[in-house]
Design an enzyme around this catalytic site. Structure first.
Site, PDB file in Angstrom:
ATOM      1  N   SER A 150       0.840  -1.192   0.000  1.00 24.84           N
ATOM      2  CA  SER A 150       0.000   0.000   0.000  1.00 24.84           C
ATOM      3  C   SER A 150       0.876   1.244   0.000  1.00 24.84           C
ATOM      4  CB  SER A 150      -0.875  -0.001   1.255  1.00 24.84           C
ATOM      5  OG  SER A 150      -1.511   1.236   1.449  1.00 24.84           O
ATOM      6  N   TYR A 163      -1.841  -0.083  10.697  1.00 19.94           N
ATOM      7  CA  TYR A 163      -1.933  -0.428   9.276  1.00 19.94           C
ATOM      8  C   TYR A 163      -0.658   0.011   8.555  1.00 19.94           C
ATOM      9  CZ  TYR A 163      -3.538  -0.612   4.450  1.00 19.94           C
ATOM     10  OH  TYR A 163      -3.654  -0.884   3.114  1.00 19.94           O
TER      11      TYR A 163
END
Length: 189
Positions: A150, A163
């Site tokens: 990501s 995250y």
């Protein structure tokens, strides 16, 4: 000549499903994965049906990537049906349980992200890479491990620190595995 075989984690929908469809169109047989069982996951059955329509053999390997003990069952499902794994796409991932001030981040939320996005990705890649190295590499079929991370591996987002950290760990695991396998016929990206 046999078709190449791809295992795509978290592939009952979204990015993983799109990867599975593209690989099926490109001549791969497909193993889709979800932590939910077939009876609990309508998306999984629809994904399998759609991949069959694309002309690929498709098998479901149920298992939660965040639970390392379930990796062996996933791999054995692939080997039982296809005898090899030519491509692993680590797509399964999860976000923060709840966004908020990182000073109030809980261990549970931390483990939730890190266990799937980093730990599960690393140890599944480790097992599959070992199988790939032991496989007959003279078939002319390339061996590849692809890890989906990501932009959050580089962009700061303090309201979902767990995250971001998990995606940095996934990116580093990818680089380390690529370096370790650089002189083999197994490519990691």
């Amino acid at each position: 000549m046999r078709k190449p075989v791809a295992l795509i984690t978290g592939s009952s929908r979204g990015i993983g499903f799109a990867c599975a469809c593209q690989l099926a169109k490109s001549g791969f047989d497909i193993v889709i994965n979800s932590r939910n069982s077939q009876s609990d996951n309508h998306d999984l059955l629809l994904a399998k049906e759609e991949i069959h329509k694309l002309g690929a053999k498709c098998v479901i390997a149920q298992g939660d990537i965040s639970v390392i003990a379930e990796h062996e069952n996933i791999i054995q499902t692939v080997l039982k049906n296809f005898e090899t794994i030519d491509c692993l796409i680590n797509n399964a991932g999860t976000g923060a349980k709840r966004r908020g001030d990182l000073l109030h981040l809980t261990e549970d939320s931390w483990d939730h992200c890190l266990n799937l996005n980093a730990k599960g990705l690393f140890f599944l890649s480790q097992k599959v890479a070992s199988l790939m190295l032991d496989d007959d590499l003279s078939t002319g079929i390339n061996k590849t491990i692809i890890n989906i991370t990501s932009c959050s591996a580089k962009i700061l987002s303090p309201d979902r620190a767990e995250y971001c950290v998990s995606k940095v760990a996934a990116s580093m695991a990818t680089q380390l595995l690529a370096l370790r396998l650089a002189d083999t016929k197994v490519k990691v990206i």
